[in-house]
Design a protein around this motif. Structure first.
Motif, PDB file in Angstrom:
ATOM      1  N   ILE A 182      -0.146   5.991   6.171  1.00  0.00           N
ATOM      2  CA  ILE A 182      -1.116   5.292   5.090  1.00  0.00           C
ATOM      3  C   ILE A 182      -2.206   6.309   5.526  1.00  0.00           C
ATOM      4  O   ILE A 182      -3.079   7.014   4.597  1.00  0.00           O
ATOM      5  CB  ILE A 182      -1.512   4.048   4.959  1.00  0.00           C
ATOM      6  CG1 ILE A 182      -0.156   3.396   4.117  1.00  0.00           C
ATOM      7  CG2 ILE A 182      -2.830   3.843   4.210  1.00  0.00           C
ATOM      8  CD1 ILE A 182      -0.396   1.838   4.412  1.00  0.00           C
ATOM      9  N   GLU A 223      -7.754   1.181   3.190  1.00  0.00           N
ATOM     10  CA  GLU A 223      -6.798   1.157   1.993  1.00  0.00           C
ATOM     11  C   GLU A 223      -6.270  -0.117   1.725  1.00  0.00           C
ATOM     12  O   GLU A 223      -6.077  -0.629   0.409  1.00  0.00           O
ATOM     13  CB  GLU A 223      -5.816   2.318   2.356  1.00  0.00           C
ATOM     14  CG  GLU A 223      -6.177   3.889   2.293  1.00  0.00           C
ATOM     15  CD  GLU A 223      -6.693   4.274   1.164  1.00  0.00           C
ATOM     16  OE1 GLU A 223      -5.814   4.081   0.049  1.00  0.00           O
ATOM     17  OE2 GLU A 223      -7.817   4.854   1.172  1.00  0.00           O
ATOM     18  N   THR A 277       0.856  -1.211   0.048  1.00  0.00           N
ATOM     19  CA  THR A 277       0.168  -0.269   0.045  1.00  0.00           C
ATOM     20  C   THR A 277       0.766   1.233   0.004  1.00  0.00           C
ATOM     21  O   THR A 277       0.800   2.446  -0.619  1.00  0.00           O
ATOM     22  CB  THR A 277      -1.162   0.044   1.093  1.00  0.00           C
ATOM     23  OG1 THR A 277      -1.762  -1.131   1.041  1.00  0.00           O
ATOM     24  CG2 THR A 277      -1.852   1.338   1.332  1.00  0.00           C
ATOM     25  N   VAL A 278       1.755   1.316   0.902  1.00  0.00           N
ATOM     26  CA  VAL A 278       2.730   2.358   0.867  1.00  0.00           C
ATOM     27  C   VAL A 278       3.426   2.629  -0.504  1.00  0.00           C
ATOM     28  O   VAL A 278       3.501   3.885  -1.271  1.00  0.00           O
ATOM     29  CB  VAL A 278       3.990   2.299   2.016  1.00  0.00           C
ATOM     30  CG1 VAL A 278       4.886   3.594   1.839  1.00  0.00           C
ATOM     31  CG2 VAL A 278       3.454   2.229   3.376  1.00  0.00           C
ATOM     32  N   ALA A 307      -6.388   2.755   7.336  1.00  0.00           N
ATOM     33  CA  ALA A 307      -5.533   2.123   6.725  1.00  0.00           C
ATOM     34  C   ALA A 307      -5.991   0.708   6.407  1.00  0.00           C
ATOM     35  O   ALA A 307      -5.834  -0.038   5.245  1.00  0.00           O
ATOM     36  CB  ALA A 307      -4.136   1.726   7.702  1.00  0.00           C
TER      37      ALA A 307
END
Length: 371
Positions: free
Chosen positions: A192, A203, A91-92, A200
């Motif tokens: 995030i 996401e 995700t990052v 988070a």
């Protein structure tokens, strides 16, 4: 806290006291595989209550195996501990690919004033160093050193976990060493949320779980202590002289974006295969994820990238994965660039170096004997 081998692909072992689908074949159709015998040995010789495995061939065929008490379901739900870190890192890195985060930018840019303490300064810690475990941030899980059972049903807020870490001095200057630290991924989760303005959990779910159609993988929400069914029961004991406690119902908030997720062995195979196939990250970010630092304590040829580790297989080549540990469950898993993948879960943390070694050897054997 843990042995170097236990840190291999897990790191969430500290949380435990030290956290594209192809055709499916049954185990009976794969008698040439030693997997069933291996799982049986983990139960009968190493004392694990149960063991589950999912094996993926180069052609995408998936086979499931089980052994042990409680009639563990084939491909049942288990807590996957620090495998969560790979989902968080993806995700990052997706945010990096979208131009919303600079990989070599300071954490201070996104979370101003958050990282402060003795030897700790967010202006010197980059996003890459968080994901790579070279930040020097101290570990927050020391509160579990005397046992996890008192916290089986305790809820922790992410900032509470970070605050526990920041009361201690830095382990080393950023970028000078490598040390697996769950705190890094708590900060990554907060990053995030700050950048996206969304939880988070949401996401990670939308960007990876739903994108890949991983219908048996999820990030339990606040207050969710149960496992969906069918699941394998998890057991834990703080004192080896006492009976095991059923910890299937457990509040995993002590792990959050470092180790809270739940999945099945086959979904783990699908996730790591898709990741290596470039279905989640742009080429530039996948390349960065697979750019590693040497970490000998992870095993032969051990290396760690950005939420992704690798070791050399005994049969040649490399396997990429992570693995995880959290009270009640220990998973070891990896995939290769040619499409092989395997995930093995046992329902109690290894209590001896030998037992842990046998689980890790089972993964190597499984990957090396696939067609």
């Amino acid at each position: 806290m843990t042995t170097p081998r236990l840190r291999r692909w897990t790191g969430a072992s500290a949380l435990a006291l030290a956290v594209l689908c192809g055709p499916v074949a049954t185990a009976a159709q794969a008698d040439s595989f030693p997997v069933q015998d291996t799982l049986d040995d983990l139960v009968s010789e190493d004392g694990f209550p149960a063991a589950l495995a999912s094996v993926q061939d180069r052609d995408g065929t998936m086979r499931d195996y089980t052994a042990g008490q409680d009639d563990p379901p084939a491909d049942g739900y288990v807590r996957i501990g620090s495998n969560t870190k790979t989902f968080t890192a993806v995700t990052v890195l997706q945010l990096v690919g979208e131009g919303k985060v600079e990989l070599d930018g300071p954490v201070e840019k996104y979370l101003p004033g958050l990282l402060r303490g003795k030897g700790i300064d967010g202006r010197r810690i980059t996003v890459r160093r968080l994901l790579q475990h070279t930040s020097g941030l101290p570990e927050y899980t020391d509160f579990l050193a005397k046992g996890a059972l008192p916290y089986q049903h305790t809820y922790f807020q992410p900032r509470e976990l970070l605050d526990m870490a920041l009361r201690k001095p830095a382990q080393f200057a950023p970028g000078t060493k490598w040390a697996y630290t769950n705190t890094n991924y708590i900060v990554a989760g907060l990053l995030i949320e700050k950048v996206t303005g969304r939880p988070a959990i949401e996401e990670i779910t939308n960007r990876t779980v739903k994108k890949l159609g991983l219908t048996r993988t999820y990030f339990p929400n606040v207050g969710d202590q149960a496992l969906r069914t069918p699941h394998a029961k998890g057991y834990h004991r703080d004192d080896p002289s006492k009976p095991m406690t059923d910890v299937t119902t457990f509040d995993p908030s002590q792990a959050w974006t470092a180790g809270q997720m739940i999945s099945t062995p086959s979904d783990l195979n699908r996730f790591f295969t898709a990741l290596l196939d470039g279905k989640l990250l742009k080429p530039a970010q996948l390349k960065q994820m697979r750019t590693t630092v040497k970490v000998p304590e992870l095993g032969p040829g051990g290396a760690y990238g950005l939420g992704l580790s690798s070791v050399k297989l005994s049969c040649g080549g490399r396997a990429w994965g992570h693995g995880g540990a959290i009270p009640g469950y220990y998973t070891t898993n990896a995939a290769t660039d040619d499409g092989r993948a395997a995930a093995i879960a046992v329902t109690h943390l290894p209590t001896t170096p030998a037992a842990q070694k046998h689980v890790e050897q089972a993964l190597d054997t499984t990957l090396c004997t696939q067609p």
